[in-house]
Design an enzyme around this catalytic site. Structure first.
Site, mmCIF file in Angstrom:
data_model
loop_
_atom_site.group_PDB
_atom_site.id
_atom_site.type_symbol
_atom_site.label_atom_id
_atom_site.label_comp_id
_atom_site.label_asym_id
_atom_site.label_seq_id
_atom_site.Cartn_x
_atom_site.Cartn_y
_atom_site.Cartn_z
ATOM 1 N N ILE A 1 5.936 -0.770 6.775
ATOM 2 C CA ILE A 1 4.731 0.076 6.643
ATOM 3 C C ILE A 1 3.649 -0.829 6.079
ATOM 4 C CG2 ILE A 1 3.585 2.057 5.599
ATOM 5 C CD1 ILE A 1 6.228 3.402 5.197
ATOM 6 N N ASP B 1 1.758 -9.460 7.088
ATOM 7 C CA ASP B 1 0.436 -8.827 7.236
ATOM 8 C C ASP B 1 -0.322 -9.425 8.424
ATOM 9 O OD1 ASP B 1 0.552 -7.130 4.932
ATOM 10 O OD2 ASP B 1 0.262 -8.902 3.698
HETATM 11 C C1 IPD Z 1 -0.882 -4.605 1.986
HETATM 12 C C2 IPD Z 1 -2.032 -4.029 2.764
HETATM 13 C C3 IPD Z 1 -3.302 -4.230 1.980
HETATM 14 C C4 IPD Z 1 -3.572 -5.707 1.687
HETATM 15 C C5 IPD Z 1 -2.383 -6.324 0.974
HETATM 16 C C6 IPD Z 1 -1.111 -6.086 1.776
HETATM 17 P P1 IPD Z 1 1.455 -3.359 2.262
HETATM 18 O O1 IPD Z 1 0.327 -4.455 2.695
HETATM 19 O O2 IPD Z 1 -2.155 -4.628 4.027
HETATM 20 O O3 IPD Z 1 -4.383 -3.709 2.697
HETATM 21 O O4 IPD Z 1 -4.693 -5.818 0.866
HETATM 22 O O5 IPD Z 1 -2.614 -7.726 0.840
HETATM 23 O O6 IPD Z 1 -0.016 -6.635 1.068
HETATM 24 O O7 IPD Z 1 1.848 -3.684 0.853
HETATM 25 O O8 IPD Z 1 0.808 -2.030 2.345
HETATM 26 O O9 IPD Z 1 2.537 -3.557 3.255
#
Ligand code: IPD
Length: 257
Positions: free
Chosen positions: A71, A203
Site C-alpha cells: 500500500i 516508492d
Molecule cells: C510513503 C508515501 C509518502 C512518501 C513517503 C513514502 P508508504 O509510502 O509514498 O507519500 O512521502 O516517502 O514512504 O509508507 O505510504 O508506503
C-alpha cells in the site's frame, strides 16, 4: 483495500508514530509475494513490509527482482482518504523495466514495460507538455522528516516554487500515485528527497517505468541520473521543466548541482 476504508488497527514503524503499517499492508504483500513466487520461483522479491520486519532494505542486484509496495499512501489509507495504491515493479540488471500500479478507489490500473509505452486502463497515456514553472502543476511530499532543518528545506522548496511562479503545488501523500499522475498528465512534475524525506525503492520502481514510458524525464535532485535506491527523484514532463524547477530550488539553496 476498498473494503477496509478506515483502519482502526495500526502499528507504527517508528517511535514518533508517523510511519504506519496495517494488517492490510501485510496481507497485500503476502498475497503478491506468494503469487510472484509461484510464477517465478527463482526471482528475488523485495517488499516494503518484509524489509521493515528485517530492519534493512536489500540492495538491488542484477538478478530479476520484483519490488513491491503493498500500500503506497498508507497514512491516507489509515485515515480513509482514497489516495493509495498497490505498486509492483520489476527490475532486470538492476534497472526497473516493468511497472504495475493499481488504485482500487478509482479502479485505475497503470501498466508499462520498457519500450512498450504506458497505459491507464488499456489506454495509452502521455505526460503533459509543460516546460515553464508557470505552466506546471507540481506534486511534492512532506514525508516523515520532522527535524527543524528538514522541515525548513521541504517548506523552503514549496516557497521557492511559489515565488518562482509555479502554477500550482499539491501534496497527495502517495509517491507512487504522484509518478503515475505525472505519467497521465494530471501533474507536470513530482519531486522528493530534498531533506532526506525521500522515497524507498518500492516508492519508485513501478512508477518510474510508467512515467518514463509516458515520456517523462527522470533525474536525481542534483540533476544526475535517476536511481531508485538514491532516496530522491525528480520526474517531470520535460527536460526543460526539470531544468527550470532545479534552477529555482538551487537559487533558494534547497538542492545543489
Ligand atoms: C510513503 C508515501 C509518502 C512518501 C513517503 C513514502 P508508504 O509510502 O509514498 O507519500 O512521502 O516517502 O514512504 O509508507 O505510504 O508506503
Amino acid at each position: 483495500m476498498r473494503q477496509c476504508r478506515q483502519q482502526k488497527s495500526v502499528a507504527w514503524k517508528d517511535a514518533a508514530a508517523i510511519d504506519p503499517v496495517t494488517a492490510t499492508d501485510e496481507e497485500n504483500e503476502r498475497r503478491v509475494t506468494q503469487g510472484l513466487k509461484a510464477q517465478f520461483p527463482d526471482h528475488v522479491v523485495i517488499g516494503e513490509e518484509a524489509a521493515a520486519a528485517a530492519g534493512s532494505i536489500p540492495k538491488l542486484t542484477k538478478a530479476p527482482t520484483w519490488v513491491i509496495d503493498p500500500i503506497d499512501g498508507t497514512t491516507n489509507f489509515v485515515y480513509g482518504l482514497a489516495l493509495s495504491c498497490v505498486s509492483i515493479g520489476f527490475c532486470e540488471g538492476g534497472v526497473p523495466v516493468v511497472g504495475v500500479v493499481y488504485d482500487p478507489y478509482s479502479d485505475e490500473l497503470f501498466v508499462a514495460a520498457q519500450g512498450e509505452g504506458a497505459y491507464l486502463n488499456g489506454r495509452r497515456i502521455q505526460v503533459d507538455n509543460a516546460e515553464k514553472l508557470s505552466e506546471a502543476m507540481v506534486l511534492f511530499e512532506l514525508g516523515y522528516v520532522r527535524s527543524p532543518e528538514g522541515v525548513d528545506r521541504m517548506l523552503g522548496g514549496v516557497r521557492a516554487l511559489m515565488l518562482g511562479g509555479v502554477r500550482a503545488n499539491r501534496f497527495i501523500g502517495s509517491a507512487v500515485l504522484c509518478l503515475a499522475w505525472v505519467a497521465c498528465g494530471r501533474a507536470s512534475a513530482y519531486y522528493t528527497g530534498v531533506a532526506g524525506e525521500g522515497g524507498k525503492p518500492w516508492d519508485f520502481a513501478a512508477g518510474a517505468v510508467i512515467a518514463k514510458e509516458a515520456g517523462a524525464h527522470l533525474c536525481s535532485m542534483s540533476g544526475g541520473p535517476f536511481d531508485i535506491e538514491s532516496g530522491n527523484c525528480l520526474c517531470s514532463s520535460s527536460e526543460a521543466l526539470a531544468s527550470n524547477l532545479l534552477s529555482c530550488l538551487r537559487a533558494a539553496g534547497i538542492c545543489k548541482e
